[in-house]
Design an enzyme around this catalytic site. Structure first.
Site, mmCIF file in Angstrom:
data_model
loop_
_atom_site.group_PDB
_atom_site.id
_atom_site.type_symbol
_atom_site.label_atom_id
_atom_site.label_comp_id
_atom_site.label_asym_id
_atom_site.label_seq_id
_atom_site.Cartn_x
_atom_site.Cartn_y
_atom_site.Cartn_z
ATOM 1 N N GLU A 43 0.855 -1.193 0.000
ATOM 2 C CA GLU A 43 0.000 0.000 0.000
ATOM 3 C C GLU A 43 0.886 1.237 0.000
ATOM 4 O O GLU A 43 1.821 1.335 0.801
ATOM 5 C CB GLU A 43 -0.880 0.010 1.251
ATOM 6 C CG GLU A 43 -1.555 1.330 1.561
ATOM 7 C CD GLU A 43 -2.030 1.439 3.008
ATOM 8 O OE1 GLU A 43 -2.165 2.579 3.496
ATOM 9 O OE2 GLU A 43 -2.265 0.399 3.640
ATOM 10 N N THR A 72 -4.951 5.594 2.948
ATOM 11 C CA THR A 72 -5.359 6.879 3.520
ATOM 12 C C THR A 72 -6.293 7.623 2.573
ATOM 13 O O THR A 72 -6.174 8.831 2.373
ATOM 14 C CB THR A 72 -4.147 7.761 3.897
ATOM 15 O OG1 THR A 72 -3.081 6.941 4.385
ATOM 16 C CG2 THR A 72 -4.534 8.738 5.000
ATOM 17 N N LYS A 131 -9.743 -2.956 8.387
ATOM 18 C CA LYS A 131 -8.469 -2.461 8.895
ATOM 19 C C LYS A 131 -8.702 -2.014 10.337
ATOM 20 O O LYS A 131 -9.347 -0.996 10.575
ATOM 21 C CB LYS A 131 -7.992 -1.289 8.030
ATOM 22 C CG LYS A 131 -6.805 -0.515 8.595
ATOM 23 C CD LYS A 131 -6.509 0.691 7.707
ATOM 24 C CE LYS A 131 -5.500 1.630 8.346
ATOM 25 N NZ LYS A 131 -5.174 2.779 7.466
#
Length: 216
Positions: A43, A72, A131
């Site tokens: 990521e 994000t 997550k």
């Protein structure tokens, strides 16, 4: 990438490498070094300077099938930009508007949540996995407690996950763990320790192998 593909990658690799930093060239070097070393689930956080360009350049080198995602993601615009840059999956810090948009663009989503209510909402929204962020807030004991009411939800703790915490989370039933600094080091920030990646990767792989994944 389809949702099942992301789940399979998380289940098989057990480690999601997270790259973030303030030097685009160093971040790109870190991404490519991770893939070369066999960490092929990565990521790139949008907090990275020039993150979209890093994604585009990495995708051009790695090809269309690499498991390279964007993290994000906060907004609809973030999700659209990440998809254009070549992200195969999306990661959010919470239940942001990017969750639904990323799904509509064909990206499976690792959606951030920490409370039982957030977990339930993210799962109902169709998140591929949760997550657990920040993972350091409750640690492995909190994950173990969450799995009692959510036994079928795949959790990926992120935030403050070093080798010791990773061992605890995997033992508590995490599908995988997301690891940034303890794995990538300062490589993405300053390009200073890419050479140290293989040793850190080997340590985390050994750790993951201690806990064969039993989560479907």
């Amino acid at each position: 990438m389809q949702p099942d593909d992301l789940l399979s990658a998380l289940r098989d690799r057990r480690i999601l490498a997270i790259v973030r930093g303030n030097d685009p060239d160093a971040a790109l070097d870190a991404v490519l070094a991770l893939f070369r070393a066999g960490v092929d689930l990565v990521e790139v956080s949008l907090t990275t300077t020039g993150a979209l360009a890093v994604l585009e350049r990495a995708r051009a080198v790695l090809g269309p099938y690499a498991a390279l995602g964007a993290g994000t993601l906060l907004t609809v615009a973030d999700a659209r930009a990440a998809a254009r840059a070549g992200a195969a999956f999306a990661v959010t810090p919470g239940l942001t508007e990017a969750v639904g948009e990323a799904q509509s663009l064909g990206m499976p989503v690792l959606a951030g949540a920490v409370t039982p209510t957030e977990v339930a909402l993210a799962w109902a929204e169709g998140a591929t996995a949760i997550k657990l962020f920040p993972g350091s807030l409750g640690g492995p004991g909190y994950l173990r407690a969450l799995r009692d009411p959510f036994p079928d939800v795949p959790f990926v703790p992120v935030g403050g996950v070093d080798a010791e915490a990773a061992r605890g989370f995997l033992a508590a039933g995490a599908l995988a763990v997301g690891v940034g600094g303890p794995l990538v080091g300062t490589a993405a920030r300053a390009g200073g320790d890419v050479a140290g990646l293989p040793a850190r990767i080997a340590a985390f792989r050994t750790l993951a192998e201690e806990f064969p994944c039993s989560t479907s």
